[in-house]
Write a protein that holds these residues in place. Structure first.
Motif, PDB file in Angstrom:
ATOM      1  N   GLY A   1       0.791  -1.223   0.000  1.00  0.00           N
ATOM      2  CA  GLY A   1       0.000   0.000   0.000  1.00  0.00           C
ATOM      3  C   GLY A   1       0.824   1.274   0.000  1.00  0.00           C
ATOM      4  O   GLY A   1       0.277   2.354  -0.242  1.00  0.00           O
ATOM      5  N   TRP A   2       2.113   1.157   0.274  1.00  0.00           N
ATOM      6  CA  TRP A   2       2.978   2.345   0.265  1.00  0.00           C
ATOM      7  C   TRP A   2       3.563   2.519  -1.132  1.00  0.00           C
ATOM      8  O   TRP A   2       4.120   1.590  -1.698  1.00  0.00           O
ATOM      9  N   ARG A   3       3.459   3.705  -1.678  1.00  0.00           N
ATOM     10  CA  ARG A   3       3.817   3.895  -3.095  1.00  0.00           C
ATOM     11  C   ARG A   3       5.302   3.707  -3.352  1.00  0.00           C
ATOM     12  O   ARG A   3       5.706   3.383  -4.474  1.00  0.00           O
ATOM     13  N   ASP A   4       6.140   3.883  -2.340  1.00  0.00           N
ATOM     14  CA  ASP A   4       7.585   3.766  -2.536  1.00  0.00           C
ATOM     15  C   ASP A   4       8.143   2.429  -2.058  1.00  0.00           C
ATOM     16  O   ASP A   4       9.364   2.300  -1.874  1.00  0.00           O
ATOM     17  N   THR A   5       7.294   1.433  -1.864  1.00  0.00           N
ATOM     18  CA  THR A   5       7.787   0.154  -1.354  1.00  0.00           C
ATOM     19  C   THR A   5       8.789  -0.464  -2.328  1.00  0.00           C
ATOM     20  O   THR A   5       8.555  -0.478  -3.542  1.00  0.00           O
TER      21      THR A   5
ATOM     22  N   ASP B   1       5.270   7.158   7.385  1.00  0.00           N
ATOM     23  CA  ASP B   1       4.555   6.196   6.541  1.00  0.00           C
ATOM     24  C   ASP B   1       4.834   4.749   6.924  1.00  0.00           C
ATOM     25  O   ASP B   1       4.021   3.861   6.627  1.00  0.00           O
TER      26      ASP B   1
END
Length: 294
Positions: A88-92, A123
């Protein structure tokens, strides 16, 4: 590399008992080395209180090219359960090496490979269980999220903790995260198995769990810690090694490192350990694996 050639690939077997404790120097860090043949393993700089930076310097500058190095830490975070480290984290990140770079980038200003900036990140803190009863909404409940290799450890009778858990005496989260910073800083000085595969030459670092080595030496998972020369020498004998030459009480970190170095020397010859049944290319690239977990 052929299945039978793994053991002959290495001539030095180094075990590192690691620590994620705060501060610079730690009694919980111990290094030991066994060499090809059957000489007793020896502590590296016995009596020295290591810093994490000194371990990095050792790995950069003193590592033999035929070394197999086992580090007692988790080399990655769970990925396979949700298809992401931080779903769900865009920078994973998409791989273990990208994860190491992310952690070191976020925590780059912290001395001694500290990781507070990561676990307090606005985050990312939701994924961790932190001190003070702060369990993130995305920690996963219960014992938290686990990697595939930790499920294999459990089947062997071990009791692993989630690398997202930062609470309790047995937690491994902070030591693993600080170790990931070290692996990033080490860059290409050594390959990391299985993230980088198993190249035909050059030093190789792998994740170890000292309980697995102790069990191979005749201990049980609940009695894996040794704190005397007598216990140490009994374990070494079970691994085909002569006595340590030490006497009296010892700290468990020294014993862990010596026994695991002796175990690595015998285990490196076993092709099954390099090819665990559940170790896919995807898991190798993202979660990594614990050498000896089958």
């Amino acid at each position: 590399m052929t299945a039978g050639s793994h053991g002959n690939r290495f001539g030095h077997f180094i075990a590192i008992d690691w620590s994620g404790a705060a501060g610079e120097r730690h009694k919980g860090i111990a290094l030991a080395m066994a060499t090809r043949g059957n000489a007793a393993p020896r502590s590296i700089r016995p009596g020295h209180r290591w810093s994490r930076n000194e371990v990095l310097d050792y790995l950069r500058n003193e590592l033999p090219d035929d070394a197999l190095v086992g580090m007692d830490l988790g080399i990655s975070l769970p990925f396979a359960d949700h298809g992401a480290f931080f779903p769900g984290w865009r920078d994973t990140p998409a791989s273990a090496r990208e994860l190491w770079a992310l952690i070191d980038g976020i925590c780059g200003d912290e001395p001694h490979f500290g990781v507070s900036a990561l676990v307090d990140h606005p985050d990312l803190c939701a994924f961790f269980r932190r001190h003070g009863g702060r369990e993130g909404a995305l920690f996963g409940g219960g014992q938290g999220r686990f990697r595939a290799t930790e499920a294999a450890q459990r089947r062997m009778g071990c009791k692993p903790y989630s690398n997202f858990n930062l609470v309790g005496a047995a937690q491994v989260g902070k030591s693993s995260l600080s170790g990931m910073r070290l692996l990033h800083r080490l860059a290409n000085r050594a390959s990391v198995w299985p993230v980088d595969g198993l190249p035909d030459e050059g030093p190789v670092i792998c994740e170890i769990y000292t309980t697995i080595a102790a069990m191979a030496a005749g201990r049980t998972a609940s009695r894996s810690k040794m704190r005397s020369a007598l216990e140490l020498d009994e374990a070494l004998a079970a691994l085909g090694s002569p006595p340590s030459g030490l006497a009296g009480p010892l700290d468990d970190h020294t014993c862990d490192a010596l026994v695991t170095a002796a175990w690595l020397r015998t285990a490196a010859h076993d092709p099954r350990l390099w090819h665990p049944r559940e170790l896919s290319d995807e898991i190798a690239r993202t979660e990594g694996w614990t050498f000896g977990a089958v």
